[in-house]
Design a protein around this motif. Structure first.
Motif, PDB file in Angstrom:
ATOM      1  N   ALA A  38       1.065  -1.109   0.075  1.00 17.21           N
ATOM      2  CA  ALA A  38       0.036  -0.017  -0.082  1.00 17.21           C
ATOM      3  C   ALA A  38       0.959   1.239  -0.127  1.00 17.21           C
ATOM      4  CB  ALA A  38      -0.873   0.158   1.256  1.00 17.21           C
ATOM      5  N   ILE A  64      -9.684   0.632  -0.460  1.00  7.28           N
ATOM      6  CA  ILE A  64      -8.768  -0.166  -0.294  1.00  7.28           C
ATOM      7  C   ILE A  64      -8.875  -1.806   0.047  1.00  7.28           C
ATOM      8  CG2 ILE A  64      -6.628  -0.948   1.451  1.00  7.28           C
ATOM      9  CD1 ILE A  64      -6.381   2.049   1.760  1.00  7.28           C
ATOM     10  N   ARG A  65      -8.647  -2.735  -0.382  1.00  7.70           N
ATOM     11  CA  ARG A  65      -9.060  -4.095  -0.207  1.00  7.70           C
ATOM     12  C   ARG A  65      -7.817  -4.773   0.012  1.00  7.70           C
ATOM     13  NH1 ARG A  65     -12.587  -5.936  -5.401  1.00  7.70           N
ATOM     14  NH2 ARG A  65     -10.746  -7.380  -5.072  1.00  7.70           N
ATOM     15  N   SER A  66      -7.913  -5.681   0.971  1.00  9.89           N
ATOM     16  CA  SER A  66      -6.964  -6.771   1.629  1.00  9.89           C
ATOM     17  C   SER A  66      -7.447  -7.950   2.064  1.00  9.89           C
ATOM     18  CB  SER A  66      -6.023  -5.694   2.784  1.00  9.89           C
ATOM     19  OG  SER A  66      -4.864  -6.509   3.311  1.00  9.89           O
TER      20      SER A  66
END
Length: 86
Positions: A38, A64-66
């Protein structure tokens, strides 16, 4: 060499330090391991915005994807006395 079912064992790639040099360590920035990508993305986006004559003020939103493991490690809701958690 190990032999199983009449076949000699062979590594898929040379047995060297590939993992240590290319996978496990990303220490470009002082951020938790899961946040490294990131931070790299932020630097890339910053450079692109500058190239276009824009700033962060021109960004309408960020999504934001995680993975769950990263969220559990990075998103600490309670304060911690442990230095490694700050």
């Amino acid at each position: 060499m190990y032999v199983s079912q009449g076949k000699q064992f062979e590594f898929q790639m040379p047995y060297t330090s590939y993992i240590m040099e290319n996978v496990l360590f990303k220490i470009s920035y002082p951020a938790e391991f899961h946040a490294q990508t990131a931070v790299e993305a932020a630097h890339t986006i910053y450079a692109k915005l500058k190239e276009l004559g824009k700033t962060a003020d021109d960004i309408k939103s960020v999504s934001i994807r995680s993975q769950e493991a990263a969220i559990n490690i990075i998103d600490l809701h309670a304060s911690s006395d442990r230095f490694s958690d700050r």
